[in-house]
Design a protein around this motif. Structure first.
Motif, mmCIF file in Angstrom:
data_model
loop_
_atom_site.group_PDB
_atom_site.id
_atom_site.type_symbol
_atom_site.label_atom_id
_atom_site.label_comp_id
_atom_site.label_asym_id
_atom_site.label_seq_id
_atom_site.Cartn_x
_atom_site.Cartn_y
_atom_site.Cartn_z
ATOM 1 N N VAL A 20 0.834 -1.201 0.000
ATOM 2 C CA VAL A 20 0.000 0.000 0.000
ATOM 3 C C VAL A 20 0.871 1.255 0.000
ATOM 4 N N SER A 21 1.932 1.244 0.779
ATOM 5 C CA SER A 21 2.842 2.396 0.820
ATOM 6 C C SER A 21 3.526 2.613 -0.523
ATOM 7 N N LEU A 22 3.957 1.537 -1.142
ATOM 8 C CA LEU A 22 4.603 1.639 -2.450
ATOM 9 C C LEU A 22 3.635 2.171 -3.501
ATOM 10 N N LEU A 23 2.407 1.678 -3.485
ATOM 11 C CA LEU A 23 1.390 2.177 -4.420
ATOM 12 C C LEU A 23 1.109 3.655 -4.186
ATOM 13 N N ALA A 24 0.955 4.037 -2.924
ATOM 14 C CA ALA A 24 0.673 5.441 -2.609
ATOM 15 C C ALA A 24 1.806 6.340 -3.098
ATOM 16 N N LEU A 25 3.039 5.929 -2.877
ATOM 17 C CA LEU A 25 4.181 6.724 -3.331
ATOM 18 C C LEU A 25 4.249 6.808 -4.853
ATOM 19 N N SER A 26 3.876 5.719 -5.530
ATOM 20 C CA SER A 26 3.942 5.740 -6.991
ATOM 21 C C SER A 26 2.883 6.659 -7.591
ATOM 22 N N PHE A 27 1.780 6.886 -6.859
ATOM 23 C CA PHE A 27 0.718 7.744 -7.372
ATOM 24 C C PHE A 27 0.887 9.215 -6.999
ATOM 25 N N VAL A 28 1.873 9.559 -6.196
ATOM 26 C CA VAL A 28 2.075 10.956 -5.786
ATOM 27 C C VAL A 28 2.234 11.889 -6.987
ATOM 28 N N PRO A 29 3.068 11.571 -7.996
ATOM 29 C CA PRO A 29 3.183 12.498 -9.136
ATOM 30 C C PRO A 29 1.843 12.730 -9.849
ATOM 31 N N GLY A 30 1.038 11.706 -9.999
ATOM 32 C CA GLY A 30 -0.266 11.855 -10.633
ATOM 33 C C GLY A 30 -1.208 12.718 -9.813
ATOM 34 N N VAL A 31 -1.211 12.517 -8.503
ATOM 35 C CA VAL A 31 -2.071 13.312 -7.622
ATOM 36 C C VAL A 31 -1.650 14.783 -7.669
ATOM 37 N N LEU A 32 -0.349 15.037 -7.653
ATOM 38 C CA LEU A 32 0.129 16.422 -7.727
ATOM 39 C C LEU A 32 -0.233 17.064 -9.057
ATOM 40 N N ALA A 33 -0.126 16.304 -10.145
ATOM 41 C CA ALA A 33 -0.497 16.830 -11.463
ATOM 42 C C ALA A 33 -1.994 17.134 -11.519
ATOM 43 N N LEU A 34 -2.812 16.240 -10.963
ATOM 44 C CA LEU A 34 -4.252 16.499 -10.918
ATOM 45 C C LEU A 34 -4.558 17.743 -10.086
ATOM 46 N N ALA A 35 -3.877 17.905 -8.967
ATOM 47 C CA ALA A 35 -4.101 19.070 -8.106
ATOM 48 C C ALA A 35 -3.724 20.362 -8.839
ATOM 49 N N ARG A 36 -2.679 20.320 -9.656
ATOM 50 C CA ARG A 36 -2.314 21.515 -10.438
ATOM 51 C C ARG A 36 -3.431 21.877 -11.415
ATOM 52 N N MET A 103 -5.803 5.476 -11.103
ATOM 53 C CA MET A 103 -5.736 5.566 -9.642
ATOM 54 C C MET A 103 -7.033 5.075 -9.010
ATOM 55 N N GLY A 104 -8.157 5.431 -9.591
ATOM 56 C CA GLY A 104 -9.449 4.958 -9.080
ATOM 57 C C GLY A 104 -9.580 3.449 -9.192
ATOM 58 N N CYS A 105 -9.117 2.896 -10.312
ATOM 59 C CA CYS A 105 -9.180 1.435 -10.495
ATOM 60 C C CYS A 105 -8.270 0.721 -9.504
ATOM 61 N N ALA A 106 -7.118 1.290 -9.232
ATOM 62 C CA ALA A 106 -6.204 0.679 -8.264
ATOM 63 C C ALA A 106 -6.831 0.668 -6.874
ATOM 64 N N ALA A 107 -7.531 1.730 -6.519
ATOM 65 C CA ALA A 107 -8.209 1.766 -5.216
ATOM 66 C C ALA A 107 -9.335 0.742 -5.169
ATOM 67 N N ALA A 108 -10.056 0.588 -6.269
ATOM 68 C CA ALA A 108 -11.163 -0.373 -6.320
ATOM 69 C C ALA A 108 -10.661 -1.804 -6.251
ATOM 70 N N ALA A 109 -9.464 -2.059 -6.727
ATOM 71 C CA ALA A 109 -8.926 -3.422 -6.752
ATOM 72 C C ALA A 109 -8.804 -3.999 -5.345
ATOM 73 N N ARG A 110 -8.615 -3.166 -4.355
ATOM 74 C CA ARG A 110 -8.460 -3.630 -2.969
ATOM 75 C C ARG A 110 -9.711 -4.365 -2.483
#
Length: 121
Positions: A20-36, A103-110
């Motif tokens: 979960v930590s590795l996934l969260a870290l890998s999605f940080v650039p995408g989340v920051l880009a979406l926030a921009r 990112m949404g699909c990855a969250a749903a996979a859980r």
């Protein structure tokens, strides 16, 4: 590594938290880009509300979801791998929309198996 049993349900083990930590870290650039985009394009400014609303909906359903049996799922793993591949392709191609959906699909996979078993028939 299997998780500990909590109240008859499999809990998160060290390996689960590492994933979960590795996934969260890998999605940080995408989340920051979406926030921009959310902060610079008025039409997309509602994007800041989406994670909060999703969290509220998940919290509203947590008791029902907690009653569903916890189990590893091949379908969930396949969805997670497909989401990671789509995220990588979206990142490489600069397609922010693809990254967001991935990112949404990855969250749903859980909760893939639990979501299927909780659906009314």
């Amino acid at each position: 590594m299997q998780g500990a049993t909590v109240g008859g349900r499999a809990g998160f083990g060290l390996g689960d938290w590492a994933l979960v930590s590795l996934l969260a870290l890998s999605f940080v650039p995408g989340v920051l880009a979406l926030a921009r985009v959310w902060s610079s394009v008025e039409y997309y400014s509602h994007g800041f509300l989406v994670p909060g609303v999703a969290l509220l909906l998940a919290l509203r359903e947590r008791e029902r979801l907690a009653k569903t049996p916890a189990a590893r799922s091949g379908a969930g793993l396949a969805l997670l791998l497909a989401a990671l591949a789509a995220y990588g392709l979206g990142t490489a191609a600069g397609l922010l929309e693809v990254q967001g959906v991935a990112m949404g699909c990855a969250a749903a996979a859980r909760r893939w198996k639990s979501a299927l078993t909780a659906c009314p028939r």
